[in-house]
Design a protein around this motif. Structure first.
Motif, short mmCIF file in Angstrom:
data_model
loop_
_atom_site.label_atom_id
_atom_site.label_comp_id
_atom_site.label_asym_id
_atom_site.label_seq_id
_atom_site.Cartn_x
_atom_site.Cartn_y
_atom_site.Cartn_z
N PRO A 130 -12.66 -14.92 36.00
CA PRO A 130 -11.61 -15.16 35.01
C PRO A 130 -11.13 -13.87 34.34
O PRO A 130 -10.07 -13.86 33.71
CB PRO A 130 -12.28 -16.08 33.99
CG PRO A 130 -13.74 -15.82 34.13
CD PRO A 130 -13.96 -15.46 35.57
N LEU A 131 -11.91 -12.81 34.47
CA LEU A 131 -11.67 -11.51 33.85
C LEU A 131 -11.73 -11.61 32.32
O LEU A 131 -11.44 -12.67 31.78
CB LEU A 131 -10.35 -10.91 34.32
CG LEU A 131 -10.22 -10.68 35.84
CD1 LEU A 131 -8.89 -9.97 36.14
CD2 LEU A 131 -11.37 -9.85 36.41
N PRO A 132 -12.07 -10.58 31.60
CA PRO A 132 -12.35 -9.26 32.12
C PRO A 132 -13.71 -9.20 32.83
O PRO A 132 -14.66 -9.85 32.40
CB PRO A 132 -12.40 -8.40 30.84
CG PRO A 132 -12.84 -9.35 29.77
CD PRO A 132 -12.24 -10.67 30.13
N GLU A 150 -14.13 -24.63 25.52
CA GLU A 150 -13.18 -24.86 26.62
C GLU A 150 -12.11 -23.79 26.69
O GLU A 150 -11.82 -23.10 25.68
CB GLU A 150 -12.48 -26.22 26.40
CG GLU A 150 -13.33 -27.39 26.86
CD GLU A 150 -12.53 -28.31 27.81
OE1 GLU A 150 -11.66 -27.83 28.55
OE2 GLU A 150 -12.83 -29.51 27.77
N HIS A 151 -11.51 -23.67 27.84
CA HIS A 151 -10.38 -22.76 28.06
C HIS A 151 -9.49 -23.43 29.11
O HIS A 151 -9.45 -23.04 30.27
CB HIS A 151 -10.92 -21.42 28.56
CG HIS A 151 -9.96 -20.28 28.49
ND1 HIS A 151 -8.60 -20.45 28.31
CD2 HIS A 151 -10.16 -18.94 28.61
CE1 HIS A 151 -8.03 -19.26 28.31
NE2 HIS A 151 -8.94 -18.33 28.49
N PRO A 152 -8.77 -24.49 28.68
CA PRO A 152 -8.07 -25.33 29.67
C PRO A 152 -7.05 -24.58 30.52
O PRO A 152 -6.97 -24.82 31.73
CB PRO A 152 -7.37 -26.39 28.81
CG PRO A 152 -7.97 -26.30 27.46
CD PRO A 152 -8.62 -24.99 27.30
N MET A 174 -3.35 -21.16 20.46
CA MET A 174 -4.36 -20.64 19.55
C MET A 174 -5.70 -20.40 20.23
O MET A 174 -6.17 -21.21 21.01
CB MET A 174 -4.56 -21.61 18.39
CG MET A 174 -5.56 -21.11 17.39
SD MET A 174 -5.50 -22.15 15.95
CE MET A 174 -6.99 -21.72 15.16
N ARG A 175 -6.29 -19.25 19.92
CA ARG A 175 -7.68 -18.95 20.32
C ARG A 175 -8.47 -18.68 19.05
O ARG A 175 -7.98 -17.99 18.14
CB ARG A 175 -7.71 -17.71 21.22
CG ARG A 175 -9.12 -17.18 21.43
CD ARG A 175 -9.18 -16.07 22.45
NE ARG A 175 -8.95 -16.59 23.79
CZ ARG A 175 -9.06 -15.85 24.90
NH1 ARG A 175 -9.37 -14.56 24.80
NH2 ARG A 175 -8.85 -16.38 26.09
N HIS A 176 -9.70 -19.21 19.02
CA HIS A 176 -10.51 -19.08 17.80
C HIS A 176 -11.98 -19.11 18.21
O HIS A 176 -12.35 -19.82 19.15
CB HIS A 176 -10.16 -20.26 16.86
CG HIS A 176 -10.68 -20.10 15.47
ND1 HIS A 176 -12.01 -20.34 15.15
CD2 HIS A 176 -10.07 -19.75 14.32
CE1 HIS A 176 -12.18 -20.13 13.85
NE2 HIS A 176 -11.02 -19.77 13.32
N1 ASP Z 1 -11.15 -14.37 29.46
C1 ASP Z 1 -12.06 -15.49 29.58
C2 ASP Z 1 -12.27 -16.16 28.23
O1 ASP Z 1 -11.60 -15.82 27.27
C3 ASP Z 1 -13.36 -15.10 30.23
C4 ASP Z 1 -14.19 -14.08 29.50
O2 ASP Z 1 -13.82 -13.60 28.43
O3 ASP Z 1 -15.26 -13.74 30.05
O4 ASP Z 1 -13.08 -17.03 28.14
#
Ligand code: ASP
Length: 343
Positions: A273-275, A134-136, A106-108
């Motif tokens: 980390p992109l984009p 965070e983005h583990p 999940m992303r939120h």
């Molecule tokens: N893709 C990474 C994130 O979702 C970095 C970014 O969006 O800049 O955090």
């Protein structure tokens, strides 16, 4: 930690030994991520891939990772396409979805939301980014890439010199990566940001408390001098109060071939980390670096699949069964160069 059945919400959960175990599993899964072999070890399992914020790499690579292990993926990609838009709570959505699936990614946009969701879930939940927090899994794939790149230079992680550049205030990938780096020995970190976008004190104190060497810089050239890893990030425009406010920072730090050659060492590895924001007003990582062999950004993205496969294999406890369900690939597979330089 015990990965089996656990939620993966924050890098705070990991000790160095956990990282070593995860990376050993990732190494073993490389042939499957590379499509030399296939495995159906997760046949019958379902991943709910819930992305309530934009995503390309994280969403698709989590899905591919699950598919590569033989599992099926169900996706929801927008709040407005889910019952959250009708006022359903994270709690209720979690109770429902965990009845349909074996694991949830999940992303939120809200900090802490994935943990709240996980507390009501009956199956493991993996945090794919909660607001600026965070983005583990990104940090794990970044660390895996650092280890691979540094190893290719005949060195280990301890004593690493790294510069992280850009929006360190809102960049969740950086927050998680810095905390993970604190697990190693004698790390030297240059925090390079415009004034106002410095890393949060709680993140910096994780490094400081572990005795690492921290430099704070507002000058790009000074900050990226003599490092092994140059890690550039995007201005997180979606976290600012208005687009105009984000514009004040956009394009302040632009790394290009000339700046790299002037300030970095010949084998400094370039990561992101992109984009990367390639619009004219930003160009934080210029496309004139595309031919530079030290540009590791697409090796990072390749590594996203194998590291996420390792997470699934450990959380769902199939590490020892992967080979039993394996066979050689049967279709034409393109040779993966040059992104996979070290594979
Ligand atoms: N893709 C990474 C994130 O979702 C970095 C970014 O969006 O800049 O955090």
């Amino acid at each position: 930690m015990d990965f089996v059945g656990s939620h993966i919400l924050s890098v705070d959960q990991f000790a160095r030994g956990d990282i070593d175990r995860l990376f050993a599993v990732a190494d073993a899964l490389e042939p499957f991520a590379r499509r030399d072999r296939i495995t159906r070890v997760l046949q019958g399992a379902i991943l709910s891939n819930m992305f309530f914020e934009p995503s390309t790499r994280t969403r698709v690579s989590f899905g591919c990772a699950f598919n590569r292990l033989g599992g099926d993926v169900r996706e929801t990609t927008e709040v407005k396409a889910s019952a959250l838009a009708k006022g359903e709570s994270l709690h209720d959505t979690a109770r429902v979805l965990s009845g349909y699936s074996d694991v949830i990614v999940m992303r939120h946009p809200q900090e802490g939301s994935v943990a709240e969701f996980a507390s009501a879930s009956r199956v493991p939940v993996i945090n794919a980014g909660d607001g600026a927090n965070e983005h583990p899994s990104q940090a794990l794939l970044d660390l895996y890439t650092v280890r691979q790149e540094i190893r290719a230079q005949g060195r280990g992680m301890d004593g690493l010199r790294i510069a992280v550049v850009g929006d360190l205030k809102f960049g969740r990938a950086v927050h998680s990566l810095l905390k993970l780096l604190a697990l190693f020995e004698r790390i030297s970190v240059n925090l390079v940001s415009p004034p106002g976008l410095e890393a949060p004190p709680d993140v910096v104190s994780v490094l400081a408390d572990a005795g690492h060497d921290i430099g704070v810089h507002h000058d790009l050239g000074e900050g990226i001098h003599h490092v092994d890893i140059l890690y550039v990030t995007r201005t997180q425009e979606e976290r600012f109060a208005s687009p105009e406010e984000a514009d004040r920072y956009r394009g302040l730090f632009r790394v290009n071939e000339a700046i790299y050659t002037e300030h970095c060492e010949p084998n400094t590895v370039i990561m992101h980390p992109l984009p990367r924001d390639s619009r004219a007003q930003a160009q934080e990582l210029d496309e004139d670096l595309n031919a530079n062999p030290n540009l590791a950004i697409f090796r990072q993205t390749d590594n996203g699949v194998v590291v996420r496969m390792a997470l699934f294999a450990m959380v769902l406890d199939v590490v020892d069964q992967v080979q039993d369900h394996a066979r050689p690939v049967t279709w034409y597979t393109a040779k993966r160069t040059p992104a996979a330089r070290h594979l």
